[in-house]
Scaffold this active site. Structure first.
Site, PDB file in Angstrom:
ATOM      1  N   HIS A 112     -97.785  81.618 -65.641  1.00  0.00           N
ATOM      2  CA  HIS A 112     -98.134  82.158 -64.317  1.00  0.00           C
ATOM      3  C   HIS A 112     -99.644  82.257 -64.176  1.00  0.00           C
ATOM      4  O   HIS A 112    -100.308  82.863 -65.030  1.00  0.00           O
ATOM      5  CB  HIS A 112     -97.528  83.551 -64.126  1.00  0.00           C
ATOM      6  CG  HIS A 112     -96.034  83.562 -64.013  1.00  0.00           C
ATOM      7  ND1 HIS A 112     -95.371  83.709 -62.817  1.00  0.00           N
ATOM      8  CD2 HIS A 112     -95.068  83.427 -64.953  1.00  0.00           C
ATOM      9  CE1 HIS A 112     -94.048  83.694 -63.028  1.00  0.00           C
ATOM     10  NE2 HIS A 112     -93.842  83.520 -64.322  1.00  0.00           N
TER      11      HIS A 112
ATOM     12  N   ASP B 122    -101.333  84.092 -62.094  1.00  0.00           N
ATOM     13  CA  ASP B 122    -101.759  85.492 -61.972  1.00  0.00           C
ATOM     14  C   ASP B 122    -101.409  86.307 -63.216  1.00  0.00           C
ATOM     15  O   ASP B 122    -101.669  87.509 -63.260  1.00  0.00           O
ATOM     16  CB  ASP B 122    -101.172  86.142 -60.702  1.00  0.00           C
ATOM     17  CG  ASP B 122     -99.662  85.999 -60.582  1.00  0.00           C
ATOM     18  OD1 ASP B 122     -99.102  84.988 -61.059  1.00  0.00           O
ATOM     19  OD2 ASP B 122     -99.022  86.904 -60.015  1.00  0.00           O
TER      20      ASP B 122
ATOM     21  N   GLY C 171     -89.779  87.336 -59.978  1.00  0.00           N
ATOM     22  CA  GLY C 171     -89.740  88.746 -59.609  1.00  0.00           C
ATOM     23  C   GLY C 171     -88.535  89.402 -60.266  1.00  0.00           C
ATOM     24  O   GLY C 171     -87.846  88.783 -61.078  1.00  0.00           O
TER      25      GLY C 171
ATOM     26  N   HIS D 101     -86.278  81.311 -62.192  1.00  0.00           N
ATOM     27  CA  HIS D 101     -86.253  82.375 -63.207  1.00  0.00           C
ATOM     28  C   HIS D 101     -84.817  82.912 -63.258  1.00  0.00           C
ATOM     29  O   HIS D 101     -84.350  83.522 -62.285  1.00  0.00           O
ATOM     30  CB  HIS D 101     -87.167  83.528 -62.808  1.00  0.00           C
ATOM     31  CG  HIS D 101     -88.595  83.370 -63.194  1.00  0.00           C
ATOM     32  ND1 HIS D 101     -89.466  82.576 -62.503  1.00  0.00           N
ATOM     33  CD2 HIS D 101     -89.313  83.929 -64.204  1.00  0.00           C
ATOM     34  CE1 HIS D 101     -90.664  82.660 -63.071  1.00  0.00           C
ATOM     35  NE2 HIS D 101     -90.596  83.471 -64.102  1.00  0.00           N
TER      36      HIS D 101
ATOM     37  N   GLU E 134     -83.005  86.184 -67.669  1.00  0.00           N
ATOM     38  CA  GLU E 134     -84.048  86.908 -68.393  1.00  0.00           C
ATOM     39  C   GLU E 134     -83.633  88.374 -68.461  1.00  0.00           C
ATOM     40  O   GLU E 134     -83.256  88.880 -69.509  1.00  0.00           O
ATOM     41  CB  GLU E 134     -85.391  86.745 -67.667  1.00  0.00           C
ATOM     42  CG  GLU E 134     -86.543  87.516 -68.291  1.00  0.00           C
ATOM     43  CD  GLU E 134     -87.803  87.496 -67.413  1.00  0.00           C
ATOM     44  OE1 GLU E 134     -87.692  87.261 -66.203  1.00  0.00           O
ATOM     45  OE2 GLU E 134     -88.893  87.752 -67.960  1.00  0.00           O
TER      46      GLU E 134
ATOM     47  N   ASP F 292     -95.510  82.159 -70.450  1.00  0.00           N
ATOM     48  CA  ASP F 292     -95.202  83.057 -69.339  1.00  0.00           C
ATOM     49  C   ASP F 292     -96.494  83.673 -68.806  1.00  0.00           C
ATOM     50  O   ASP F 292     -97.004  83.221 -67.787  1.00  0.00           O
ATOM     51  CB  ASP F 292     -94.185  84.128 -69.730  1.00  0.00           C
ATOM     52  CG  ASP F 292     -93.367  84.626 -68.544  1.00  0.00           C
ATOM     53  OD1 ASP F 292     -93.439  83.989 -67.477  1.00  0.00           O
ATOM     54  OD2 ASP F 292     -92.657  85.645 -68.675  1.00  0.00           O
TER      55      ASP F 292
HETATM   56  O1  LIG Z   1     -91.178  86.681 -66.610  1.00  0.00           O
HETATM   57  C1  LIG Z   1     -91.201  86.884 -65.394  1.00  0.00           C
HETATM   58  N1  LIG Z   1     -90.036  87.151 -64.742  1.00  0.00           N
HETATM   59  C2  LIG Z   1     -89.980  87.346 -63.404  1.00  0.00           C
HETATM   60  N2  LIG Z   1     -91.074  87.345 -62.633  1.00  0.00           N
HETATM   61  C3  LIG Z   1     -92.261  87.132 -63.233  1.00  0.00           C
HETATM   62  C4  LIG Z   1     -92.381  86.896 -64.599  1.00  0.00           C
HETATM   63  N3  LIG Z   1     -93.680  86.730 -64.887  1.00  0.00           N
HETATM   64  C5  LIG Z   1     -94.353  86.849 -63.730  1.00  0.00           C
HETATM   65  N4  LIG Z   1     -93.498  87.093 -62.724  1.00  0.00           N
HETATM   66  C6  LIG Z   1     -93.806  87.308 -61.310  1.00  0.00           C
HETATM   67  O2  LIG Z   1     -94.185  86.069 -60.745  1.00  0.00           O
HETATM   68  C7  LIG Z   1     -95.219  86.302 -59.803  1.00  0.00           C
HETATM   69  C8  LIG Z   1     -95.908  85.007 -59.437  1.00  0.00           C
HETATM   70  O3  LIG Z   1     -96.581  84.436 -60.507  1.00  0.00           O
HETATM   71  C9  LIG Z   1     -96.044  87.358 -60.489  1.00  0.00           C
HETATM   72  O4  LIG Z   1     -96.884  88.033 -59.580  1.00  0.00           O
HETATM   73  C10 LIG Z   1     -94.982  88.259 -61.078  1.00  0.00           C
HETATM   74  O5  LIG Z   1     -94.588  89.235 -60.135  1.00  0.00           O
HETATM   75 ZN   LIG Z   2     -92.138  83.773 -65.648  1.00  0.00          ZN
END
Ligand SMILES: O=c1[nH]cnc2c1ncn2[C@@H]1O[C@H](CO)[C@@H](O)[C@H]1O
Ligand SMILES: [Zn+2]
Length: 370
Positions: A29, A31, A189, A216, A219, A308
């Site tokens: 990601h 961010d 999310g 996603h 998880e 991640d």
């Molecule tokens: O492992 C994860 N599982 C679910 N959502 C995630 C994970 N890592 C990050 N984000 C979400 O994805 C958005 C966009 O990059 C992030 O702002 C975070 O809220």
């Molecule tokens: Zn992720």
């Protein structure tokens, strides 16, 4: 008399050598990968005064600790601080450029980096502006790496937030930018209570346009999420997918029995974007040595290794690979296989995947294998 062999043995498998090995990351990601010093500088520029620390080391430590609470919801709260400083053209471009530089410095040769454009509109940018400036940053980064005599290929995935209702719009955005650096779509999310089937129209748009997407799933929530992602939505890959093990029984004597869904995922070679450190932090698995990565690898699922969120997990691709190698006893051939799995699963045209596998990945590991 036989002469001693001149063939050099394998290189030692440690962090220094793994950093030189060609690696591919499919799940990273934007961010979740900022440099702590950049978070501080951008916060100062844009007047964001809610950061929990004032120096880079303390901030890095705060992210890792806050993200390691054992809950995905708590983990996701930490993104408020990174997203807050990514609301301007300069901020987005810089973060994207540094992301490419950091991945390349770690020996990553192919990356798909994702982020959610809808979270970057607070400064008045449009969705198109957000993607445009981010892609410029990726291009800057790739050009800088080329100037250093190295190569990295970076594609962007656009993520829609699964609790929100903009997924169709984000899928349209992904299609609009598909020839300018966006290679696919995703939803992310909090997973529990937000099933992928709420976003069917977005996935349908992607499929109608012969475009790729990952979801996603599996998880923080189990098999129903994975089943929907595949059967109803038609995901090309699973973001995490680690809970597929809920459909695998390991008997006392070590024999394994797969349910229909696990068999389907394996038979169809559906890639699992596994993120070991992140899974430990969010509580998806209790510890690295209990991570089903090795079980899935031995059962010949198409496993891939991913970061991640490098900032929240204080990790890199090399760290993840070394941690797996130490925990499960992997050698260079294993790391090569995981990398080839990732390249085979890339949202990149087939000839380009082959080229990276044949000209970059295999020669790189051949040297290390000795
Ligand atoms: O492992 C994860 N599982 C679910 N959502 C995630 C994970 N890592 C990050 N984000 C979400 O994805 C958005 C966009 O990059 C992030 O702002 C975070 O809220
Ligand atoms: Zn992720």
């Amino acid at each position: 008399m036989a002469t001693p062999s001149q063939t050099p043995g394998p290189a030692p498998l440690d962090l220094t050598t793994v950093r030189t090995a060609p690696k591919a990351v499919l799940h990273d990601h934007l961010d979740g990968g900022l440099r702590p010093a950049t978070v501080l500088e951008l916060a100062q520029h844009c007047g964001y005064d809610a950061l929990p620390a004032t120096d880079a080391d303390a901030l890095a430590a705060w992210f890792a600790a806050a993200a390691g609470s054992g809950s995905l919801e708590r983990y996701l709260e930490t993104f408020a601080h990174t997203v807050a400083v990514m609301q301007t053209p300069e901020g987005l471009q810089r973060v994207a450029r540094e992301c490419v530089a950091d991945l390349a410095a770690d020996g990553v040769v192919y990356a798909e980096v994702r982020f959610a454009p809808e979270q970057h509109l607070d400064g008045g940018l449009s969705l198109d502006d957000v993607v445009h400036h981010t892609l410029l940053g990726f291009e800057d980064g790739m050009a800088q790496v080329r100037d250093l005599g190295r190569e990295i290929r970076v594609g962007c995935l656009l993520t829609a937030m699964r609790h929100a209702a903009r997924s169709r719009e984000i899928a349209e955005l992904a299609i609009r930018f598909r020839d300018r650096g966006v290679v696919g779509f995703d939803i992310a999310g909090a997973e529990a209570g937000h099933p992928p089937s709420r976003h069917l129209d977005a996935f349908e748009l992607m499929r109608t346009n012969n475009a790729h997407f990952t979801i996603h799933a599996g998880e923080a929530f189990g098999l129903p999420s994975i089943h929907e992602a595949i059967a109803f939505c038609g995901a090309d890959r699973l973001g995490h997918g680690v809970r597929i093990t809920d459909d695998i029984v390991v008997d006392d004597d070590g024999t394994t029995r797969l349910g229909r869904l696990a068999n389907y995922v394996r038979d169809k070679r559906i890639p699992l974007e596994l993120c070991p450190s992140s899974n430990v932090q969010t509580g998806a698995v209790p510890s690295l040595d209990k991570h089903p990565f090795d079980l899935l690898a031995r059962l010949r699922f198409r496993v891939t290794v991913n970061t991640d969120n490098r900032l929240m997990s204080a990790t890199t691709m090399s760290d993840e690979m070394v941690a797996l190698a130490v925990t499960f006893g992997y050698g260079w051939s294993d790391l090569e296989r995981f990398t080839i799995n990732a390249m085979k699963s890339a949202f990149l045209p087939f000839p380009e995947r082959l080229r990276l596998i044949d000209e970059v990945v295999k020669p790189g590991y051949a040297l290390l294998k000795g």
